[in-house]
Design an enzyme around this catalytic site. Structure first.
Site, short mmCIF file in Angstrom:
data_model
loop_
_atom_site.label_atom_id
_atom_site.label_comp_id
_atom_site.label_asym_id
_atom_site.label_seq_id
_atom_site.Cartn_x
_atom_site.Cartn_y
_atom_site.Cartn_z
N ASP A 95 0.79 -1.24 0.00
CA ASP A 95 0.00 0.00 0.00
C ASP A 95 0.82 1.29 0.00
O ASP A 95 0.34 2.34 -0.41
CB ASP A 95 -0.95 0.01 1.21
CG ASP A 95 -0.23 -0.18 2.53
OD1 ASP A 95 1.00 -0.34 2.52
OD2 ASP A 95 -0.90 -0.17 3.58
N HIS A 96 2.07 1.21 0.45
CA HIS A 96 2.83 2.45 0.62
C HIS A 96 3.59 2.90 -0.63
O HIS A 96 4.05 4.02 -0.70
CB HIS A 96 3.86 2.29 1.75
CG HIS A 96 3.28 2.45 3.12
ND1 HIS A 96 2.31 1.61 3.62
CD2 HIS A 96 3.54 3.34 4.11
CE1 HIS A 96 2.01 1.99 4.85
NE2 HIS A 96 2.74 3.03 5.17
N ASP A 160 3.76 -1.03 11.70
CA ASP A 160 3.31 0.28 11.28
C ASP A 160 2.66 0.91 12.50
O ASP A 160 1.89 0.25 13.20
CB ASP A 160 2.29 0.16 10.15
CG ASP A 160 1.98 1.52 9.55
OD1 ASP A 160 2.51 1.84 8.48
OD2 ASP A 160 1.21 2.27 10.19
N ARG A 449 -1.04 12.48 10.06
CA ARG A 449 0.24 13.17 10.31
C ARG A 449 0.40 14.35 9.37
O ARG A 449 0.02 14.28 8.20
CB ARG A 449 1.42 12.23 10.06
CG ARG A 449 1.43 11.16 11.06
CD ARG A 449 2.77 10.48 11.20
NE ARG A 449 2.64 9.61 12.33
CZ ARG A 449 3.02 8.34 12.36
NH1 ARG A 449 3.62 7.82 11.32
NH2 ARG A 449 2.84 7.63 13.44
N SER A 644 6.61 7.27 13.12
CA SER A 644 6.51 5.97 12.47
C SER A 644 7.21 4.85 13.23
O SER A 644 8.05 5.06 14.09
CB SER A 644 7.14 6.11 11.09
OG SER A 644 7.63 4.89 10.64
N ARG A 646 9.05 2.76 11.57
CA ARG A 646 10.12 2.29 10.66
C ARG A 646 11.44 2.07 11.40
O ARG A 646 12.00 2.97 12.01
CB ARG A 646 10.30 3.27 9.49
CG ARG A 646 10.72 4.65 9.86
CD ARG A 646 10.60 5.62 8.70
NE ARG A 646 9.21 5.99 8.49
CZ ARG A 646 8.79 7.20 8.11
NH1 ARG A 646 9.66 8.15 7.86
NH2 ARG A 646 7.51 7.46 7.96
C1 MIC Z 1 3.67 6.43 8.40
O1 MIC Z 1 2.49 6.72 8.45
O2 MIC Z 1 4.58 7.20 8.73
C2 MIC Z 1 4.04 5.06 7.92
C3 MIC Z 1 4.74 5.19 6.65
O3 MIC Z 1 2.88 4.28 7.72
C4 MIC Z 1 4.90 4.43 9.00
C5 MIC Z 1 5.55 3.19 8.64
C6 MIC Z 1 6.72 3.37 7.74
O4 MIC Z 1 7.55 4.25 7.97
O5 MIC Z 1 6.83 2.58 6.82
C7 MIC Z 1 4.27 4.22 10.35
O6 MIC Z 1 3.39 4.96 10.71
O7 MIC Z 1 4.72 3.37 11.12
FE1 SF4 Z 2 -0.37 4.65 5.10
FE2 SF4 Z 2 0.85 5.42 7.37
FE3 SF4 Z 2 -0.62 7.12 5.93
FE4 SF4 Z 2 -1.79 5.20 7.23
S1 SF4 Z 2 -0.63 6.89 8.13
S2 SF4 Z 2 -2.23 5.83 5.13
S3 SF4 Z 2 -0.33 3.53 7.02
S4 SF4 Z 2 1.26 6.14 5.31
#
Ligand code: MIC
Ligand code: SF4
Length: 756
Positions: A95-96, A160, A449, A644, A646
């Site tokens: 999805d990312h 995540d 975010r 995140s 990550r």
């Molecule tokens: C995000 O919303 O920042 C992400 C991308 O979903 C991350 C995960 C990632 O960095 O791959 C998260 O929220 O954990």
């Molecule tokens: Fe995807 Fe993270 Fe955004 Fe949710 S907050 S849509 S998991 S990138």
């Protein structure tokens, strides 16, 4: 058929006995969070009460979820763990990696073409190890989990931070780094510090323009980005029961933005309705048999102050719509006050783009409520001033919305773009025209975010978070400070008209439908499947183990960077274009800390190399120290690593030779990620010592040999003028975690144990 229904039934079968044991151990009525935690102990029945915020506890989660951008690293690690199959039901979701540009079909095809190597890798690893794979276009991990896997009273972890979304169906669902997921998939216990408990009592009922999103926007304003750290937030009260399950998901989702370990709601009719509508009546039947255990005890909700560490009460009758931002999700402004606040802060009020989607707000109900605003505007002859972009949460939501005419409604608004069922702009996967000009502007979105640069890479984009219905209203008005409750708009005839209040459908009256949900079941026997990673790949790299600790003090370390102020995982390991390298540690390390602000110069991605006095980009300087065999440290402010899950934010510095990260305070997941990767994640005993650290200092750890739980470490800070400060550093490592440090990483330890 419900996935893994046998596992779910087993969990419920255990409930009565395990709750009874917990009740006995704790000796008082239980919150829902406690019931779920105590029924998922690795040891089985509870034999003791755990200290909230103090005890480390081993848990046995029911399932694991991963998304493509984190699954690559998680699965590269899992491949080293020496297992044939995952020990608990697990899924990965593509999805990312799909960029939003033109519209769903073209973008999806382009996403598949560009990321083919990675998707093939994920598909074959999943196939081999018994992991369900949701293909590109199937939807956003957390919506797909809510629709297919989440169940009341269950416990899951996911790579995540927004895994917490599944709290909308009454789970304890927790975001973790990939190394934690490896533990659970390898059949080992998963460790978590027993959380503190925050109770949020919701009275009254949402009405008018107010949405579930406003509950969490309000809570974020109260608790701030670190107010939930180490805590589970449990919502209850008549207001909680009056909201849909997906609305509850929205609230739990953004619990990540206040640092909460997770959030949850008691099992109720909204969950029954949602489970039934998504084809899981069998889960309802099983849950109903133990329904009393799937919510907090009545005594708890009657006198919450006696049972929670903190209680917040929100009256939904009085709650009004909010916009949070810019640059941080906890800066809450009631819509009614935006005119004043935007003017006072010089926030741009003209809006060009308004985005609906993300795992936070992309449910069927969200789309219907936003569509009702659009339909009203179209009917009243109001032309939109901004472009509306929409990412549906899943193929099931999209297909059903299309069938029910919602997409037609959106498309009646000039300029609307329906993007792929994927994260898209929420994670910087957005080819926004003109973003490279870096003009000062504002956008609104229904995501969670809004850190600088996150959506379009432009540091001057002021992003505001709000509900989907407010996003729609702002798209139409083109104004950030538009208040639909009081303001009028001029229609094509020159009349002043008002938008009607949003209306929506919690669930599709004709039921959900989907033609191809995008699911790939794993092979029964994966032993013959070969996972290939090309040695010259730019996207994937097999992992080499990190070096174990040599048993000596770290001497002569240099400062790589002292980060000033907010330093989220977006600052440490940026997403957007860098998502490309999530499976290649060396390549992605070229983004290491490039967003962090240098405390001495306030510049980003420019630090002094103390070996030759040159100023260069952070990753280059780190590589120079590494080549010269000089260890380095990173220093940071409060809530370091916010955002995140990550683990790249921990693995990159580790890979580039950073040995310790010393900060005023950490965000939970990042602190664990550092520990897992064999790093020292430490905090200043005296916060003011942050100011003592100078760019050209030399650092010696003097008592690493005595590294032990609960015992401070000492850092000798040698200044260029010859003076020396000895400072005390705190840590939260337990005995096991100290073994990770000694072994070089948690994975090194697993491998050792498997080979033993
Ligand atoms: C995000 O919303 O920042 C992400 C991308 O979903 C991350 C995960 C990632 O960095 O791959 C998260 O929220 O954990
Ligand atoms: Fe995807 Fe993270 Fe955004 Fe949710 S907050 S849509 S998991 S990138």
């Amino acid at each position: 058929m419900t996935f893994d229904i046998d596992m779910i039934r087993e969990v419920y079968n255990r409930y009565p006995e395990r709750v009874a044991a917990a009740r006995e151990a704790v000796g008082k009525p239980l919150t829902l969070a406690e019931k779920i935690l105590y029924t998922h102990l690795w040891e089985g029945n509870a034999s003791e009460a755990f200290g909230r915020g103090t005890s480390y506890v081993d848990f046995a989660p029911d399932r694991v979820a991963m998304q493509d951008a984190t699954a690559q690293m998680a699965l590269l690690q899992f491949m080293q763990a020496g297992k044939d199959k995952v020990a608990v039901p697990s899924t990965a979701h593509a999805d990312h990696l799909i960029q939003a540009r033109i519209g769903a079909d073209k973008d999806l095809q382009e996403g598949i073409n560009k990321n083919n190597e990675v998707f093939n890798f994920l598909s074959s690893v999943c196939n081999k190890y018994g992991i369900g794979f949701w293909k590109p276009g199937a939807g956003i991990i957390h919506q797909v989990v809510l629709e297919n896997y989440a169940f009341p009273g269950g416990m899951m972890i996911g790579t995540d931070s927004h895994t917490v979304n599944a709290g909308g169906l009454g789970m304890v669902a927790i975001g973790v780094g990939g190394a934690d997921a490896v533990d659970v998939m390898a059949g080992m216990p998963w460790e978590l510090k027993f959380p503190k408990l925050i109770g949020v009592k919701l009275t009254g009922r949402l009405n008018g323009w107010t949405a579930p999103k406003d509950v969490i926007l309000k809570v974020a304003g109260i608790l701030t980005v670190k107010g939930g750290t180490g805590a589970i937030v449990e919502y209850f009260g008549e207001g909680a029961e009056s909201m849909s399950a997906t609305g509850k998901g929205t609230i739990c989702n953004m619990g990540a933005e206040i640092g909460a370990t997770t959030s949850t709601f008691g099992y109720d009719d909204s969950m029954r309705r949602y489970l039934a509508a998504t084809g899981r009546k069998d889960v309802v039947d099983a849950a109903d048999k133990v329904a009393e255990h799937l919510t907090g005890d009545a005594e708890v909700y009657a006198n919450p102050e006696q049972y929670f560490d903190q209680v917040i009460e929100i009256n939904l009758d009085e709650l009004t719509p909010h916009l949070n931002g810019p640059f941080t999700p906890d800066l809450a402004t009631p819509v009614a006050e935006m005119k004043k606040k935007a003017a006072a802060n010089d926030w741009p009020t003209d809006i060009e783009w308004a985005l609906i989607g993300s795992c936070t707000n992309s449910s069927y109900e969200d789309l219907t409520r936003a569509a009702s605003i659009v339909a009203d505007a179209v009917e009243k002859g109001i032309a939109p001033k901004a472009i509306l972009g929409i990412n549906p949460g899943s193929e099931q939501v999209r297909y059903t919305a299309e069938r029910d005419g919602l997409m037609d409604t959106f498309n009646k608004l000039e300029g609307t773009r329906i993007f792929t069922n994927a994260c898209g702009p929420c994670i910087g996967q957005w080819a926004r025209e003109g973003a490279e000009k870096q003009e000062k502007n504002s956008i609104v979105h229904s995501f969670n975010r809004n850190f600088a640069k996150r959506a379009d890479g432009n540091p001057n984009t002021h992003a505001f978070v709000t509900s989907p219905e407010m996003v729609a209203a702002i798209a139409i008005s083109g104004k950030l400070d538009f208040n639909p409750v009081t303001d009028t708009l001029t229609n094509a005839n020159g009349d002043e008209v008002m938008l009607a209040e949003p209306t929506g459908h919690e669930l599709p009256s004709a039921g959900f439908a989907v033609e191809d949900n995008g699911y790939q079941a794993p092979a029964e026997d994966g032993s013959g499947i070969n996972v290939v990673v090309a040695s010259d790949s730019q996207r994937l790299q097999l992992l080499a183990p990190f070096t174990p600790w040599d048993g000596k003090n770290i001497d002569g370390a240099k400062l790589l960077i002292k980060a000033l102020g907010k330093c989220t995982t977006d600052h440490i390991s940026m997403a957007g274009p860098w998502l490309r390298y999530r499976g290649h540690l060396d390549n992605i390390s070229n983004n290491c800390l490039i967003g962090a602000v240098n405390a001495y110069t306030e510049a980003t991605n420019a630090v002094t190399n103390q070996l030759d006095g040159s100023v260069d980009e952070v990753p280059n300087v780190a590589r120079a120290y590494k080549a010269a065999d000089v260890p380095t440290i990173v220093v940071g402010d409060h809530n370091y690593g916010e955002g995140s899950s990550r683990e790249h934010a921990a693995m990159e510095p580790r890979h580039l030779g950073v040995r310790a990260v010393i900060v005023k305070s950490f965000a939970r997941i990042h602190e664990t990620n550092l520990k897992k990767q064999g790093m020292l994640g430490l905090t200043f005993d005296n916060e003011a010592d942050y100011d003592l650290i100078l760019a050209d200092d030399t650092f010696n750890f003097t008592d690493l040999a005595d590294f032990a739980p609960g015992k401070q470490l000492t850092l000798e800070v040698g200044h260029a003028d010859g003076s020396v400060d000895n400072i005390k550093l705190n840590h939260t490592y337990n005995a096991q975690q100290i073994h990770w440090f000694k072994a070089g990483s948690a994975l090194n330890l697993i491998k050792k144990q498997n080979n033993a």
